[in-house]
Design an enzyme around this catalytic site. Structure first.
Site, PDB file in Angstrom:
ATOM      1  N   ASP A 168       0.904  -1.142   0.133  1.00  0.00           N
ATOM      2  CA  ASP A 168       0.175   0.119  -0.186  1.00  0.00           C
ATOM      3  C   ASP A 168       1.045   0.824   0.220  1.00  0.00           C
ATOM      4  OD1 ASP A 168      -1.483   2.191   0.353  1.00  0.00           O
ATOM      5  OD2 ASP A 168      -2.797   0.874   1.830  1.00  0.00           O
ATOM      6  N   HIS A 169       1.099   1.925  -0.842  1.00  0.00           N
ATOM      7  CA  HIS A 169       1.639   2.962  -0.980  1.00  0.00           C
ATOM      8  C   HIS A 169       1.764   3.900  -0.101  1.00  0.00           C
ATOM      9  CE1 HIS A 169       5.090   5.353  -2.910  1.00  0.00           C
ATOM     10  NE2 HIS A 169       4.934   4.719  -4.341  1.00  0.00           N
ATOM     11  N   ARG A 170       0.163   3.901   0.353  1.00  0.00           N
ATOM     12  CA  ARG A 170       0.275   5.053   1.470  1.00  0.00           C
ATOM     13  C   ARG A 170       0.328   5.294   2.669  1.00  0.00           C
ATOM     14  NH1 ARG A 170      -6.094   4.042   1.675  1.00  0.00           N
ATOM     15  NH2 ARG A 170      -5.537   1.898   2.097  1.00  0.00           N
TER      16      ARG A 170
END
Length: 498
Positions: free
Chosen positions: A468-470
């Site tokens: 998850d790039h968040r």
């Protein structure tokens, strides 16, 4: 005079709102004990046997096998305080006869029993079987249960008639339309043991009573159902060809339209429900909510495979179960997550916060006849390779037999997916929402590899990390994957974290 009580489908926990009837465990006219399982249902998480909180004679069932019911829908009605229940108590089954004013089980206020039973209250703590499901049922040691068939009851036909009649007012209000399947059961039992065979037949609208089983004593096997499905598909395709042939005198547009209709009708439709429906919902949610990215690396696993062989050779045959590659990779993942805790987290969208989780509950993908499931190894960060391997083996066996509980399929914080068992080299994993990452592992196979400056044949594996790039950027994800690859190539690196 017996009192007829209605038992409704209880809350099965984990936010589940519906369940599919897989197999009835009792017939109309059977005597049931308090907390005796009466029906086997399939939720989006697992197969569950549902115990009835009342003891008495079953007077009605609502819903045939394959029916999907919402929580709170009627399951069956039980006549409490009838002569048949007294017979059951004398035969050695747990006492299930209670006065009408104390029919309900002794449960805490607000439990699933209160929501699912619909009737009955009072004291019944002294009568118990030990079967507990999601907060209801009694807690005493389980007693031996004996199923009483209708022909063994002391209830005569004239005595049973008023009991069945008394059930009608209770049933009509919520399940009048479901009474028809009960009458259909009068044709006799179907020679099927496996719930999977029943489910396959339901998905293709096959009546099992019309099939002849090839198993012992006429038992209907999966091969019999699959053969019937192929026969039906052939008949449908033939009908479609005949329909297209009749339309030769019509305009070409009409012929094309009729042909398309024939093809559409011949297409197989599989309902997205149960485990498959849950997987579809989770994967769709993952793709729509999580901005994921994937990085991958090829690693030389020759030293890891040699270390595994040495572990399994130590101690000889009496050393216990063999160490699996999956267990070694799981231990490597827990060590990597200790260094990169960003990947052991989840995102709280409402609060716009990243929640880093204190422990690692490691899920691993397991393919079963019911579909893809992800059992969870609890507190994997506190286990060694041997302990992780034992738990993986236990959960895998439970998955194959359909015995996993909802609790064993939820609460994961990171997932390991070994798709190499299917003979493929690589893949792009989809994150198991609401987790933040998944590590995919391809097959370990011999490949040409530059080792110590020379070309050699080595055991190579591809590792893929979807994250998850968040929760982190590529540097963190790359660092995690590189550490895993280093441990695969040089297992001694892991010793620093043990």
């Amino acid at each position: 005079m017996p009192q007829v009580l209605e038992f409704k489908l209880p809350d099965l926990g984990e936010g589940l709102t519906e369940a599919e009837i897989v197999r009835w465990l009792v017939e109309v006219g059977d005597v049931v004990a308090i907390d005796q399982p009466v029906v086997e249902v399939e939720t989006a998480k697992a197969m569950v046997e549902v115990p009835c909180p009342y003891g008495g004679v079953v007077t009605a069932r609502f819903g045939e096998e394959g029916t999907e019911l919402p929580v709170g829908a009627p399951l069956l009605t039980v006549a409490v305080g009838s002569a048949g229940t007294e017979t059951a108590g004398a035969a050695g089954a747990p006492s299930s006869v209670r006065p009408a004013d104390s029919a309900g089980p002794a449960v805490p206020q607000g439990t699933a029993a209160g929501a699912g039973s619909g009737q009955g209250s009072g004291s019944g703590a002294a009568e118990s079987s030990g079967n507990v499901l999601v907060g209801y049922g009694t807690g005493a040691p389980a007693a031996r249960r004996r199923r009483i068939r209708p022909e063994r009851l002391s209830v005569t036909a004239s005595e049973a008639a008023p009991v069945a009649a008394a059930a009608v007012p209770v049933a009509v209000s919520a399940a009048a339309a479901a009474a028809a399947p009960v009458a259909a059961d009068a044709r006799g039992p179907v020679a099927v043991v496996s719930p999977l065979v029943r489910k396959l037949a339901r998905q293709h609208d096959l009546d099992l009573r019309e099939l002849t089983g090839s198993g012992p004593d006429g038992l209907i096997l999966r091969a019999d159902v699959e053969s019937a499905i192929r026969t039906a598909a052939t008949a449908t395709a033939t009908a479609g060809v005949a329909t297209a042939g009749v339309a030769t005198a019509e305009p070409s547009e009409a012929v094309g339209s009729r042909a398309r209709v024939a093809v559409d009708r011949a297409g197989e439709r599989i309902p997205l429900r149960g485990v498959r429906g849950a997987v579809a919902d989770k994967l769709s949610r993952s793709r729509s909510e999580i901005p994921d990215a994937t990085c991958w690396v090829d690693a030389d696993a020759t030293e890891l495979m040699a270390a595994r062989a040495a572990m399994n050779a130590a101690g000889g045959p009496s050393a216990g179960p063999k160490v699996s590659v999956l267990a070694l990779l799981a231990r490597i993942c827990t060590a990597a997550l200790a260094r990169f805790p960003e990947l052991n987290s989840t995102v709280d969208l409402a609060a716009r916060e990243i929640v880093r989780l204190p422990g690692v509950h490691l899920g691993f993908a397991a393919q079963t006849e019911r579909g893809l499931v992800v059992p969870v190894v609890r507190d994997a960060h506190a286990r060694n390779v041997e302990s992780i391997g034992d738990e993986i083996a236990r959960l895998t066996e439970a998955a194959r037999t359909g015995a996993l509980t909802p609790a064993q399929l939820t609460g994961g914080t990171f997932t390991l997916n070994n798709y190499g068992v299917f003979g493929v080299d690589g893949s792009t994993p989809i994150i198991n929402h609401p987790e933040a990452a998944m590590l995919g592992v391809g097959r370990v196979m011999a490949k040409p590899w530059v080792h110590n400056g020379e070309l050699a044949v080595r055991q190579v594996v591809q590792l893929s990390l979807t994250f998850d790039h968040r929760v982190c950027d590529g540097g963190t994800a790359g660092g995690f994957l590189r550490y895993v690859a280093d441990c695969v190539e040089q297992p001694a690196v892991l010793l620093r974290t043990l």
